[in-house]
Design a protein around this motif. Structure first.
Motif, mmCIF file in Angstrom:
data_model
loop_
_atom_site.group_PDB
_atom_site.id
_atom_site.type_symbol
_atom_site.label_atom_id
_atom_site.label_comp_id
_atom_site.label_asym_id
_atom_site.label_seq_id
_atom_site.Cartn_x
_atom_site.Cartn_y
_atom_site.Cartn_z
ATOM 1 N N SER A 58 -0.330 7.836 -7.202
ATOM 2 C CA SER A 58 -0.371 8.509 -8.524
ATOM 3 C C SER A 58 1.017 8.212 -9.190
ATOM 4 N N ALA A 59 1.696 7.168 -8.621
ATOM 5 C CA ALA A 59 2.832 6.507 -9.372
ATOM 6 C C ALA A 59 3.000 5.025 -8.864
ATOM 7 N N GLU A 60 2.972 4.182 -9.796
ATOM 8 C CA GLU A 60 3.040 2.704 -9.642
ATOM 9 C C GLU A 60 3.726 2.482 -8.545
ATOM 10 N N TRP A 61 5.404 3.001 -8.473
ATOM 11 C CA TRP A 61 6.231 2.580 -7.696
ATOM 12 C C TRP A 61 5.789 2.642 -6.239
ATOM 13 N N ARG A 62 5.076 3.754 -6.019
ATOM 14 C CA ARG A 62 4.450 3.851 -4.673
ATOM 15 C C ARG A 62 3.703 2.740 -4.045
ATOM 16 N N LEU A 63 2.724 2.214 -4.871
ATOM 17 C CA LEU A 63 1.912 0.984 -4.584
ATOM 18 C C LEU A 63 2.994 0.005 -4.245
ATOM 19 N N LYS A 64 3.848 -0.380 -5.322
ATOM 20 C CA LYS A 64 4.735 -1.344 -4.996
ATOM 21 C C LYS A 64 5.579 -1.177 -3.621
ATOM 22 N N ASP A 65 6.033 -0.078 -3.463
ATOM 23 C CA ASP A 65 6.807 0.211 -2.262
ATOM 24 C C ASP A 65 5.876 -0.145 -0.950
ATOM 25 N N CYS A 66 4.638 0.237 -1.046
ATOM 26 C CA CYS A 66 3.757 -0.078 0.209
ATOM 27 C C CYS A 66 3.559 -1.468 0.339
ATOM 28 N N LEU A 67 3.538 -2.255 -0.879
ATOM 29 C CA LEU A 67 3.228 -3.616 -0.842
ATOM 30 C C LEU A 67 4.453 -4.290 -0.309
ATOM 31 N N SER A 68 5.596 -3.873 -0.522
ATOM 32 C CA SER A 68 6.697 -4.453 0.105
ATOM 33 C C SER A 68 7.004 -4.338 1.563
ATOM 34 N N LEU A 69 6.507 -3.298 1.877
ATOM 35 C CA LEU A 69 6.599 -2.960 3.457
ATOM 36 C C LEU A 69 5.613 -3.291 4.431
ATOM 37 N N PHE A 70 4.308 -2.961 4.057
ATOM 38 C CA PHE A 70 2.981 -3.484 5.146
ATOM 39 C C PHE A 70 2.730 -4.805 4.987
ATOM 40 N N VAL A 71 2.133 -5.223 6.357
ATOM 41 C CA VAL A 71 1.753 -6.620 6.345
ATOM 42 C C VAL A 71 0.400 -6.434 5.666
ATOM 43 N N PRO A 72 0.118 -7.268 4.524
ATOM 44 C CA PRO A 72 -1.108 -7.107 3.884
ATOM 45 C C PRO A 72 -2.379 -7.375 4.626
ATOM 46 N N PRO B 73 -2.131 23.155 -7.582
ATOM 47 C CA PRO B 73 -2.201 23.566 -8.713
ATOM 48 C C PRO B 73 -3.454 23.189 -9.604
ATOM 49 N N ALA B 74 -4.001 24.084 -10.433
ATOM 50 C CA ALA B 74 -5.275 23.681 -11.127
ATOM 51 C C ALA B 74 -4.810 22.570 -11.908
ATOM 52 N N GLY B 75 -6.027 21.955 -11.981
ATOM 53 C CA GLY B 75 -5.792 20.434 -12.780
ATOM 54 C C GLY B 75 -4.985 19.354 -12.074
ATOM 55 N N LEU B 76 -4.498 19.546 -10.795
ATOM 56 C CA LEU B 76 -3.570 18.391 -10.154
ATOM 57 C C LEU B 76 -4.242 17.051 -10.075
ATOM 58 N N ALA B 77 -5.782 17.315 -9.458
ATOM 59 C CA ALA B 77 -6.391 16.198 -9.289
ATOM 60 C C ALA B 77 -6.763 15.231 -10.393
ATOM 61 N N GLY B 78 -7.253 15.971 -11.314
ATOM 62 C CA GLY B 78 -7.515 15.478 -12.891
ATOM 63 C C GLY B 78 -6.512 14.848 -13.237
ATOM 64 N N ALA B 79 -5.218 15.405 -13.307
ATOM 65 C CA ALA B 79 -3.926 14.590 -13.914
ATOM 66 C C ALA B 79 -3.714 13.395 -13.073
ATOM 67 N N GLN B 80 -3.925 13.325 -11.714
ATOM 68 C CA GLN B 80 -3.848 12.217 -10.944
ATOM 69 C C GLN B 80 -4.526 10.953 -11.134
ATOM 70 N N LEU B 81 -5.818 11.353 -11.823
ATOM 71 C CA LEU B 81 -7.006 10.275 -11.676
ATOM 72 C C LEU B 81 -7.037 8.894 -12.292
ATOM 73 N N GLU B 82 -6.014 9.167 -13.636
ATOM 74 C CA GLU B 82 -5.836 7.843 -14.308
ATOM 75 C C GLU B 82 -5.119 6.814 -13.685
ATOM 76 N N GLN B 83 -4.137 7.266 -12.766
ATOM 77 C CA GLN B 83 -2.821 6.494 -12.162
ATOM 78 C C GLN B 83 -3.526 6.019 -10.769
ATOM 79 N N VAL B 84 -4.069 7.002 -9.937
ATOM 80 C CA VAL B 84 -4.357 6.905 -8.717
ATOM 81 C C VAL B 84 -5.066 5.395 -8.437
ATOM 82 N N HIS B 85 -6.077 5.164 -9.218
ATOM 83 C CA HIS B 85 -6.953 4.044 -8.890
ATOM 84 C C HIS B 85 -6.575 2.892 -10.070
ATOM 85 N N ALA B 86 -5.520 3.008 -10.753
ATOM 86 C CA ALA B 86 -5.298 1.964 -11.741
ATOM 87 C C ALA B 86 -5.122 0.679 -11.334
ATOM 88 N N HIS B 87 -4.507 0.225 -9.990
ATOM 89 C CA HIS B 87 -4.628 -1.030 -9.525
ATOM 90 C C HIS B 87 -5.965 -1.744 -9.553
#
Length: 194
Positions: free
Chosen positions: A94-108, A134-148
């Motif tokens: 749900s944050a772009e830096w998390r994906l970038k961090d994983c891309l830098s660490l894992f053998v693709p 918290p109510a609405g947490l999943a909905g708030a994450q939706l846009e970014q989680v699958h943005a890639h």
């Protein structure tokens, strides 16, 4: 039990389940551990947050503590896989830096990136039923989680049971071909910041 002085080197497979809170990742992970032919470790990020002491964190330091927790989680997963362990990761990108961090660490080549999702109304229903988010947490994450947008496999948990999703992933493992989603992502968004 025999003591091994030398363990043959290998890289572990990472089944990377990405989806919002309440999308069904943990249920799929549990089924995968039950049906896969090799040993796998389920490493959910929630477990890492649960390991933190209950010492109150001042509000102005909370973002830093959470960021460090996510970074440590990524490195723990990468370390397990580098040591030859197979891992099922339960994650929320749900944050772009998390994906970038994983891309830098894992053998693709070793990562199977799985989109775990369901209808927003179903997410909301599950969230209410759980009562621990918290109510609405999943909905708030939706846009970014699958943005890639790039995945190896997709599981709609509103249409398929956790068992069905786990069997689809298991079948996919035996028929994988490249380039993987992580290879594709590394060639595009990953290279811009790695």
């Amino acid at each position: 039990m025999e003591h091994l002085d030398h363990v043959p080197a290998r890289r572990g497979t990472v089944i990377f389940l990405n989806g919002t809170s309440s999308s069904g990742k943990s249920s799929i992970a549990g089924e995968l551990l039950r049906i896969l032919d090799e040993p796998y470790f389920h490493m959910p990020v929630d477990a890492f947050h649960a390991m933190r002491s209950r010492t109150p964190v001042p509000q102005d330091q909370l973002a830093t503590v959470l960021h460090r927790t996510w970074q440590g989680f990524h490195r723990a997963v990468a370390g397990m896989a580098a040591a030859g362990n197979n891992v099922v990761v339960d994650h929320v990108l749900s944050a772009e830096w998390r994906l970038k961090d994983c891309l830098s660490l894992f053998v693709p080549q070793d990562v199977v990136l799985v989109k775990v999702h369901c209808d927003p109304a179903e997410l909301e229903r599950r969230e209410r039923a759980r009562g621990d988010r918290p109510a609405g947490l999943a909905g708030a994450q939706l846009e970014q989680v699958h943005a890639h947008g790039v995945y190896d496999l997709e599981c709609d948990t509103g249409e398929a049971t956790p068992q069905e999703c786990a069997h689809r992933i298991k079948d996919f493992l035996g028929a994988r071909v490249g380039p993987t989603a992580f290879e594709q992502l590394r060639a595009t968004i990953g290279r811009r910041s790695l």
